[in-house]
Scaffold this motif. Structure first.
Motif, PDB file in Angstrom:
ATOM      1  N   LYS A 136     -50.648  -5.035   6.913  1.00  0.00           N
ATOM      2  CA  LYS A 136     -49.704  -5.301   8.009  1.00  0.00           C
ATOM      3  C   LYS A 136     -48.590  -6.268   7.581  1.00  0.00           C
ATOM      4  CE  LYS A 136     -49.502  -6.223  12.888  1.00  0.00           C
ATOM      5  NZ  LYS A 136     -50.228  -6.208  14.119  1.00  0.00           N
ATOM      6  N   GLY A 137     -47.364  -5.842   7.832  1.00  0.00           N
ATOM      7  CA  GLY A 137     -46.197  -6.669   7.573  1.00  0.00           C
ATOM      8  C   GLY A 137     -45.660  -6.629   6.156  1.00  0.00           C
ATOM      9  N   ASN A 138     -46.353  -5.956   5.245  1.00  0.00           N
ATOM     10  CA  ASN A 138     -45.937  -5.994   3.844  1.00  0.00           C
ATOM     11  C   ASN A 138     -45.176  -4.760   3.375  1.00  0.00           C
ATOM     12  OD1 ASN A 138     -47.153  -8.449   3.871  1.00  0.00           O
ATOM     13  ND2 ASN A 138     -48.758  -7.947   2.424  1.00  0.00           N
ATOM     14  N   VAL A 139     -45.168  -3.706   4.198  1.00  0.00           N
ATOM     15  CA  VAL A 139     -44.442  -2.483   3.858  1.00  0.00           C
ATOM     16  C   VAL A 139     -43.440  -2.185   4.968  1.00  0.00           C
ATOM     17  CG1 VAL A 139     -44.634   0.004   3.435  1.00  0.00           C
ATOM     18  CG2 VAL A 139     -46.317  -1.553   2.441  1.00  0.00           C
ATOM     19  N   GLU A 140     -42.203  -1.997   4.563  1.00  0.00           N
ATOM     20  CA  GLU A 140     -41.112  -1.721   5.496  1.00  0.00           C
ATOM     21  C   GLU A 140     -40.898  -0.214   5.612  1.00  0.00           C
ATOM     22  OE1 GLU A 140     -36.270  -2.415   5.655  1.00  0.00           O
ATOM     23  OE2 GLU A 140     -37.406  -3.113   3.934  1.00  0.00           O
ATOM     24  N   LEU A 141     -40.669   0.252   6.818  1.00  0.00           N
ATOM     25  CA  LEU A 141     -40.309   1.647   7.053  1.00  0.00           C
ATOM     26  C   LEU A 141     -38.806   1.737   7.217  1.00  0.00           C
ATOM     27  CD1 LEU A 141     -43.361   1.467   7.867  1.00  0.00           C
ATOM     28  CD2 LEU A 141     -42.894   3.284   9.466  1.00  0.00           C
ATOM     29  N   ASP A 142     -38.202   2.682   6.526  1.00  0.00           N
ATOM     30  CA  ASP A 142     -36.761   2.888   6.585  1.00  0.00           C
ATOM     31  C   ASP A 142     -36.507   4.383   6.682  1.00  0.00           C
ATOM     32  OD1 ASP A 142     -34.064   2.287   6.594  1.00  0.00           O
ATOM     33  OD2 ASP A 142     -34.012   1.456   4.571  1.00  0.00           O
ATOM     34  N   VAL A 143     -35.279   4.782   6.892  1.00  0.00           N
ATOM     35  CA  VAL A 143     -34.934   6.202   6.953  1.00  0.00           C
ATOM     36  C   VAL A 143     -34.203   6.573   5.673  1.00  0.00           C
ATOM     37  CG1 VAL A 143     -33.728   8.004   8.221  1.00  0.00           C
ATOM     38  CG2 VAL A 143     -34.785   6.122   9.454  1.00  0.00           C
ATOM     39  N   ASP A 144     -34.609   7.686   5.079  1.00  0.00           N
ATOM     40  CA  ASP A 144     -34.046   8.180   3.826  1.00  0.00           C
ATOM     41  C   ASP A 144     -33.488   9.578   4.067  1.00  0.00           C
ATOM     42  OD1 ASP A 144     -33.704   9.297   1.281  1.00  0.00           O
ATOM     43  OD2 ASP A 144     -35.818   9.247   0.784  1.00  0.00           O
ATOM     44  N   TYR A 145     -32.212   9.791   3.738  1.00  0.00           N
ATOM     45  CA  TYR A 145     -31.567  11.102   3.894  1.00  0.00           C
ATOM     46  C   TYR A 145     -31.274  11.735   2.529  1.00  0.00           C
ATOM     47  CZ  TYR A 145     -30.780   9.738   8.748  1.00  0.00           C
ATOM     48  OH  TYR A 145     -30.955   9.347  10.048  1.00  0.00           O
ATOM     49  N   LYS A 146     -31.927  11.238   1.488  1.00  0.00           N
ATOM     50  CA  LYS A 146     -31.618  11.624   0.109  1.00  0.00           C
ATOM     51  C   LYS A 146     -31.683  13.133  -0.146  1.00  0.00           C
ATOM     52  CE  LYS A 146     -32.810  10.187  -4.580  1.00  0.00           C
ATOM     53  NZ  LYS A 146     -33.670   9.340  -5.371  1.00  0.00           N
ATOM     54  N   ILE A 147     -32.576  13.848   0.523  1.00  0.00           N
ATOM     55  CA  ILE A 147     -32.708  15.290   0.271  1.00  0.00           C
ATOM     56  C   ILE A 147     -32.117  16.130   1.404  1.00  0.00           C
ATOM     57  CG2 ILE A 147     -34.659  15.041  -1.303  1.00  0.00           C
ATOM     58  CD1 ILE A 147     -36.495  15.930   0.974  1.00  0.00           C
ATOM     59  N   GLY A 148     -31.272  15.513   2.222  1.00  0.00           N
ATOM     60  CA  GLY A 148     -30.548  16.270   3.237  1.00  0.00           C
ATOM     61  C   GLY A 148     -31.101  16.196   4.645  1.00  0.00           C
ATOM     62  N   TYR A 149     -32.271  15.608   4.834  1.00  0.00           N
ATOM     63  CA  TYR A 149     -32.810  15.415   6.176  1.00  0.00           C
ATOM     64  C   TYR A 149     -33.578  14.101   6.200  1.00  0.00           C
ATOM     65  CZ  TYR A 149     -37.129  17.305   4.129  1.00  0.00           C
ATOM     66  OH  TYR A 149     -38.224  17.522   3.335  1.00  0.00           O
ATOM     67  N   ALA A 150     -33.847  13.607   7.384  1.00  0.00           N
ATOM     68  CA  ALA A 150     -34.471  12.290   7.541  1.00  0.00           C
ATOM     69  C   ALA A 150     -35.938  12.318   7.138  1.00  0.00           C
ATOM     70  CB  ALA A 150     -34.341  11.822   8.981  1.00  0.00           C
ATOM     71  N   ARG A 151     -36.313  11.327   6.319  1.00  0.00           N
ATOM     72  CA  ARG A 151     -37.717  11.090   5.976  1.00  0.00           C
ATOM     73  C   ARG A 151     -37.982   9.603   6.155  1.00  0.00           C
ATOM     74  NH1 ARG A 151     -38.803  13.066   0.015  1.00  0.00           N
ATOM     75  NH2 ARG A 151     -36.931  11.847  -0.328  1.00  0.00           N
ATOM     76  N   THR A 152     -39.235   9.247   6.375  1.00  0.00           N
ATOM     77  CA  THR A 152     -39.592   7.841   6.495  1.00  0.00           C
ATOM     78  C   THR A 152     -39.885   7.291   5.109  1.00  0.00           C
ATOM     79  OG1 THR A 152     -40.526   8.228   8.683  1.00  0.00           O
ATOM     80  CG2 THR A 152     -41.168   6.186   7.570  1.00  0.00           C
TER      81      THR A 152
END
Length: 159
Positions: A103-119
């Protein structure tokens, strides 16, 4: 009419320069910050590619994929504890997989690197890219699968 056109052009210019287009990397300041040269000196070429350039290692190449010992998985860049061995499972994907992070040590972000949103999953201390989160994990626990590049981790066995 000229006033309306001038106003529309001004509105477009202002909206294009707004901070809404700033990436999340520009917004977050991490506890551990180093220059690219410092990271390159500390990390191997493969670690730098994954952790600092958001690359992906080839599936089934990490010795941590089939590691079933008890212990803690830490960030290879800053040594922050990220995952406990009791939350690791064999997903069959070729990458170490966990159903939850510490808990608290991994951040979730949005990645569009391959053309669609991934966590995207990043170390919350240094911002290093770890992998991605998917909703196809074990239903009996969290239902999540944190698909992690083994090269982004180091394993600390339990004593």
């Amino acid at each position: 009419m000229k006033k309306i056109i001038s106003f529309l052009i001004l509105a477009v210019i202002v909206s294009c320069s707004s901070k809404a287009q700033t990436s999340s990397k520009d917004k977050k300041t991490y506890k551990v910050v180093k220059t690219d040269a410092e990271w390159k000196k500390q990390l191997t070429d493969k670690q730098y590619y994954v952790l600092r350039e958001a690359g992906t290692e080839r599936a089934f190449t990490s010795p941590l994929n089939k590691n079933y010992k008890y212990g803690t998985y830490v960030c290879a860049a800053c040594k922050t504890a990220l995952y406990k061995s009791e939350h690791k499972f064999d997903s069959g994907t070729g990458w170490p997989s966990f159903d939850r992070a510490i808990k608290g040590n991994v951040e979730l972000d949005v990645d569009y690197k391959i053309g669609y949103a991934r966590t995207e999953l990043k170390c919350n201390t240094c911002g290093g890219h770890l992998g991605h989160s998917f909703d196809d994990g074990p239903e009996e626990t969290t239902g999540k699968r944190h698909c992690i590049n083994g090269i982004a981790l180091e394993f600390i066995p339990e004593k």
